[in-house]
Scaffold this motif. Sequence first.
Motif, PDB file in Angstrom:
ATOM      1  N   SER A   1       0.685  -0.858  -0.024  1.00 45.37           N
ATOM      2  CA  SER A   1       0.037  -0.067   0.021  1.00 45.37           C
ATOM      3  C   SER A   1       0.719   1.435  -0.166  1.00 45.37           C
ATOM      4  O   SER A   1       0.058   2.195  -0.072  1.00 45.37           O
ATOM      5  N   TYR A   2       2.133   0.561  -0.073  1.00 42.86           N
ATOM      6  CA  TYR A   2       3.097   2.627   0.056  1.00 42.86           C
ATOM      7  C   TYR A   2       3.206   2.711   1.504  1.00 42.86           C
ATOM      8  O   TYR A   2       3.351   3.978   1.264  1.00 42.86           O
ATOM      9  N   ALA A   3       2.383   2.413   2.396  1.00 49.82           N
ATOM     10  CA  ALA A   3       2.806   2.948   3.716  1.00 49.82           C
ATOM     11  C   ALA A   3       4.119   3.358   3.994  1.00 49.82           C
ATOM     12  O   ALA A   3       4.582   1.986   4.019  1.00 49.82           O
ATOM     13  N   GLN A   4       5.325   4.350   4.368  1.00 48.54           N
ATOM     14  CA  GLN A   4       6.394   4.651   4.698  1.00 48.54           C
ATOM     15  C   GLN A   4       6.450   4.415   5.921  1.00 48.54           C
ATOM     16  O   GLN A   4       7.559   4.986   6.644  1.00 48.54           O
ATOM     17  N   ASN A   5       5.346   5.407   7.305  1.00 49.59           N
ATOM     18  CA  ASN A   5       5.044   5.580   8.234  1.00 49.59           C
ATOM     19  C   ASN A   5       5.287   5.088   8.914  1.00 49.59           C
ATOM     20  O   ASN A   5       5.753   5.502  10.291  1.00 49.59           O
ATOM     21  N   ILE A   6       4.534   4.102   9.164  1.00 50.54           N
ATOM     22  CA  ILE A   6       5.003   2.370  10.392  1.00 50.54           C
ATOM     23  C   ILE A   6       6.066   1.855  10.002  1.00 50.54           C
ATOM     24  O   ILE A   6       6.319   1.041   9.297  1.00 50.54           O
TER      25      ILE A   6
END
Length: 132
Positions: A78-83
Amino acid sequence: MNIHGGIARRQRGITLLGFIIVMAVVGVFAYIGFKLFPMYQEYYAVKTALKGLANEPGIATTDPARIQQMFLRRLDMSYAQNIKKEHIKIERGDAGWVMTVQYEVRRPMIANLDVIGKFGAVQNLSRSGNAD
């Protein structure tokens, strides 16, 4: 009377200055929306990944390290980068695991002003395989 033989009417409408002010306000709100949208899109990806994990067969008996790995892999898609790993907490629950994800996102807004979003989600990973 005007030259067309009718009664002179006063024209109404927005002035150029009024139009510029309205466009500036709309522009500021659009700019803020463009800054905030990715943060909430990422939070939605976290919620979706948690619900997907809850529906995995046998998730309640899976090792917490494996659950974390599966979760982070879903976020990569999902291209989530902050987790990061340190934002994830997995504890034993009544019928399996309880997974908590809490993180903070900071984005520069205008000049030296930043916007900070604090996000948190909790999901039961139970033996029944149903998302709560």
